[in-house]
Design a protein around this motif. Structure first.
Motif, PDB file in Angstrom:
ATOM      1  N   ASN A  95       0.740  -0.890  -0.289  1.00 20.21           N
ATOM      2  CA  ASN A  95       0.158  -0.066  -0.361  1.00 20.21           C
ATOM      3  C   ASN A  95       0.646   1.105  -0.245  1.00 20.21           C
ATOM      4  O   ASN A  95       0.638   2.597   0.610  1.00 20.21           O
ATOM      5  N   VAL A  96       2.634   1.459   0.143  1.00 18.12           N
ATOM      6  CA  VAL A  96       3.083   2.211  -0.182  1.00 18.12           C
ATOM      7  C   VAL A  96       2.990   3.078  -1.807  1.00 18.12           C
ATOM      8  O   VAL A  96       2.592   2.514  -1.858  1.00 18.12           O
ATOM      9  N   GLY A  97       2.208   4.337  -2.352  1.00 13.32           N
ATOM     10  CA  GLY A  97       2.614   4.824  -3.066  1.00 13.32           C
ATOM     11  C   GLY A  97       3.484   5.603  -4.041  1.00 13.32           C
ATOM     12  O   GLY A  97       4.438   5.245  -4.891  1.00 13.32           O
ATOM     13  N   LEU A  98       4.404   6.559  -2.725  1.00 13.29           N
ATOM     14  CA  LEU A  98       5.500   7.374  -2.800  1.00 13.29           C
ATOM     15  C   LEU A  98       6.452   6.538  -2.727  1.00 13.29           C
ATOM     16  O   LEU A  98       8.137   6.721  -4.000  1.00 13.29           O
ATOM     17  N   MET A  99       7.030   5.783  -1.701  1.00 13.18           N
ATOM     18  CA  MET A  99       8.295   4.894  -1.266  1.00 13.18           C
ATOM     19  C   MET A  99       8.475   4.465  -2.598  1.00 13.18           C
ATOM     20  O   MET A  99       7.894   3.022  -3.185  1.00 13.18           O
ATOM     21  N   TYR A 100       9.546   3.874  -2.243  1.00 19.06           N
ATOM     22  CA  TYR A 100      10.123   2.389  -3.810  1.00 19.06           C
ATOM     23  C   TYR A 100      10.729   1.397  -2.941  1.00 19.06           C
ATOM     24  O   TYR A 100      10.772   1.054  -2.173  1.00 19.06           O
ATOM     25  N   HIS A 101       9.880   0.209  -3.386  1.00 17.87           N
ATOM     26  CA  HIS A 101      10.016  -0.890  -2.758  1.00 17.87           C
ATOM     27  C   HIS A 101      10.636  -1.747  -3.456  1.00 17.87           C
ATOM     28  O   HIS A 101      10.995  -2.245  -4.281  1.00 17.87           O
ATOM     29  N   VAL A 102      12.420  -0.880  -2.616  1.00 14.89           N
ATOM     30  CA  VAL A 102      13.314  -2.200  -3.404  1.00 14.89           C
ATOM     31  C   VAL A 102      13.974  -2.435  -2.352  1.00 14.89           C
ATOM     32  O   VAL A 102      14.014  -1.531  -1.331  1.00 14.89           O
ATOM     33  N   SER A 103      15.760  -2.940  -2.517  1.00 14.27           N
ATOM     34  CA  SER A 103      16.035  -3.469  -1.232  1.00 14.27           C
ATOM     35  C   SER A 103      17.650  -3.009  -1.097  1.00 14.27           C
ATOM     36  O   SER A 103      18.294  -3.075   0.035  1.00 14.27           O
ATOM     37  N   ASN A 104      17.481  -1.537  -2.031  1.00 13.95           N
ATOM     38  CA  ASN A 104      19.391  -0.855  -1.872  1.00 13.95           C
ATOM     39  C   ASN A 104      18.938   0.110  -0.609  1.00 13.95           C
ATOM     40  O   ASN A 104      17.281   0.237  -0.089  1.00 13.95           O
ATOM     41  N   VAL A 105      19.690   0.938  -0.332  1.00 10.98           N
ATOM     42  CA  VAL A 105      19.544   2.278   0.488  1.00 10.98           C
ATOM     43  C   VAL A 105      20.583   3.244  -0.634  1.00 10.98           C
ATOM     44  O   VAL A 105      21.480   2.959  -1.997  1.00 10.98           O
ATOM     45  N   GLY A 106      20.344   4.274  -0.247  1.00 16.60           N
ATOM     46  CA  GLY A 106      21.539   5.606  -0.706  1.00 16.60           C
ATOM     47  C   GLY A 106      21.255   6.304  -2.039  1.00 16.60           C
ATOM     48  O   GLY A 106      21.481   7.242  -2.550  1.00 16.60           O
ATOM     49  N   ASP A 107      19.383   6.405  -2.014  1.00 17.44           N
ATOM     50  CA  ASP A 107      18.642   7.065  -2.808  1.00 17.44           C
ATOM     51  C   ASP A 107      18.640   8.270  -2.702  1.00 17.44           C
ATOM     52  O   ASP A 107      18.198   8.830  -1.158  1.00 17.44           O
ATOM     53  N   ALA A 108      17.931   9.741  -3.519  1.00 16.08           N
ATOM     54  CA  ALA A 108      17.396  10.320  -2.947  1.00 16.08           C
ATOM     55  C   ALA A 108      16.632  10.324  -2.861  1.00 16.08           C
ATOM     56  O   ALA A 108      15.617  10.908  -1.400  1.00 16.08           O
ATOM     57  N   ARG A 109      14.993   9.202  -3.338  1.00 21.03           N
ATOM     58  CA  ARG A 109      14.272   8.750  -3.242  1.00 21.03           C
ATOM     59  C   ARG A 109      13.408   8.332  -1.770  1.00 21.03           C
ATOM     60  O   ARG A 109      14.893   7.441  -1.560  1.00 21.03           O
ATOM     61  N   THR A 110      12.751   8.307  -1.196  1.00 23.70           N
ATOM     62  CA  THR A 110      12.614   7.163   0.014  1.00 23.70           C
ATOM     63  C   THR A 110      11.891   5.575  -0.666  1.00 23.70           C
ATOM     64  O   THR A 110      11.935   5.706  -1.825  1.00 23.70           O
ATOM     65  N   LEU A 111      12.917   4.518   0.200  1.00 25.22           N
ATOM     66  CA  LEU A 111      13.152   3.256  -0.073  1.00 25.22           C
ATOM     67  C   LEU A 111      12.797   2.535   1.245  1.00 25.22           C
ATOM     68  O   LEU A 111      13.102   3.217   1.973  1.00 25.22           O
ATOM     69  N   VAL A 112      12.093   1.271   0.784  1.00 27.44           N
ATOM     70  CA  VAL A 112      11.100   0.782   1.645  1.00 27.44           C
ATOM     71  C   VAL A 112      11.170  -0.370   1.277  1.00 27.44           C
ATOM     72  O   VAL A 112      11.070  -0.966   0.322  1.00 27.44           O
ATOM     73  N   THR A 113      11.836  -1.366   2.495  1.00 32.22           N
ATOM     74  CA  THR A 113      11.453  -3.020   2.009  1.00 32.22           C
ATOM     75  C   THR A 113      11.046  -3.661   3.500  1.00 32.22           C
ATOM     76  O   THR A 113      10.886  -2.666   4.740  1.00 32.22           O
ATOM     77  N   HIS A 114      10.250  -4.980   3.039  1.00 31.59           N
ATOM     78  CA  HIS A 114       9.933  -5.427   3.985  1.00 31.59           C
ATOM     79  C   HIS A 114      10.844  -6.684   4.525  1.00 31.59           C
ATOM     80  O   HIS A 114      10.818  -7.363   3.258  1.00 31.59           O
ATOM     81  N   PRO A 115      12.102  -6.662   5.039  1.00 31.90           N
ATOM     82  CA  PRO A 115      13.593  -7.284   5.156  1.00 31.90           C
ATOM     83  C   PRO A 115      12.931  -9.109   5.053  1.00 31.90           C
ATOM     84  O   PRO A 115      13.573  -9.926   4.384  1.00 31.90           O
ATOM     85  N   VAL A 116      11.912  -9.116   6.223  1.00 33.18           N
ATOM     86  CA  VAL A 116      11.078 -10.781   5.807  1.00 33.18           C
ATOM     87  C   VAL A 116      10.988 -11.520   4.234  1.00 33.18           C
ATOM     88  O   VAL A 116      11.114 -12.918   3.973  1.00 33.18           O
ATOM     89  N   SER A 117      10.300 -10.918   3.431  1.00 32.06           N
ATOM     90  CA  SER A 117      10.069 -11.066   2.248  1.00 32.06           C
ATOM     91  C   SER A 117      10.859 -10.456   1.027  1.00 32.06           C
ATOM     92  O   SER A 117      10.764 -11.132   0.249  1.00 32.06           O
ATOM     93  N   THR A 118      12.391 -10.450   1.439  1.00 40.55           N
ATOM     94  CA  THR A 118      12.870  -9.713   0.650  1.00 40.55           C
ATOM     95  C   THR A 118      14.140 -10.526   1.303  1.00 40.55           C
ATOM     96  O   THR A 118      14.644 -11.299   1.414  1.00 40.55           O
ATOM     97  N   THR A 119      15.134  -9.491   1.199  1.00 39.30           N
ATOM     98  CA  THR A 119      16.611  -9.632   1.958  1.00 39.30           C
ATOM     99  C   THR A 119      17.203 -10.689   3.028  1.00 39.30           C
ATOM    100  O   THR A 119      17.708 -11.119   2.877  1.00 39.30           O
ATOM    101  N   HIS A 120      15.656 -11.199   3.565  1.00 38.07           N
ATOM    102  CA  HIS A 120      15.798 -12.273   4.435  1.00 38.07           C
ATOM    103  C   HIS A 120      15.603 -13.386   4.394  1.00 38.07           C
ATOM    104  O   HIS A 120      15.284 -13.434   5.577  1.00 38.07           O
TER     105      HIS A 120
END
Length: 161
Positions: A95-120
């Protein structure tokens, strides 16, 4: 092939790197200011169980933060928070709209991730939880967008769970 490509583009890559470095202090100031506000907003939200952000730490953890970080520069752009459980975490992400759902960090845009379903996903539960990553953990790398827009997107996604 790759070496040939980069050989001809080194001056432009250098130019981009220099431009990025020249504006880094200004961008980081905004990242940190936004992250502080986002952490405070999340800390007050009824659907958020806990917020992990160095600027909000108390007690011995706060002493460590004060010894290792210069508050004049801020406390970074990373904010981690927890919602009820894994299902709520997945629903939040959907349900996020503005934030980008990606697993990386360090962008000018707000990034969001749910570690249990991605990186972990492959990390055993006991190890994940020992590292402080639970089913409802959400990781933000707060960007430099207007902080009110970020807060509205967070509220919209939290309202959906």
């Amino acid at each position: 092939m790759v070496a040939r490509y980069w050989r001809g583009h080194r001056p432009f890559a250098s130019f981009q790197l220099i431009q990025g470095l020249e504006t880094l202090p200004l961008r980081m100031k905004q990242h940190c200011a936004n992250a502080r506000i986002v952490a405070e907003v999340l800390n007050e939200h009824p659907k958020v169980r806990r917020v992990f952000y160095p600027g909000l730490f108390e007690g011995a953890d706060r002493e460590t933060v004060d010894q290792t970080l210069n508050a004049a520069y801020g406390h970074g752009a990373m904010v981690m928070f927890e919602v009820e459980d894994e299902e709520a975490g997945r629903k939040f992400i959907q349900n996020v709209g503005l934030m980008y759902h990606v697993s990386n960090v360090g962008d000018a845009r707000t990034l969001v991730t749910h570690p249990v379903s991605t990186t972990h996903t492959t990390v055993p539960r006991e190890k994940r939880e020992a590292a402080g990553i639970f089913g409802g953990s959400i990781r933000l790398c707060v960007g430099i967008e207007d902080v009110d827009d970020i807060a509205r997107d967070l509220d919209k996604a939290l309202s959906a769970i």
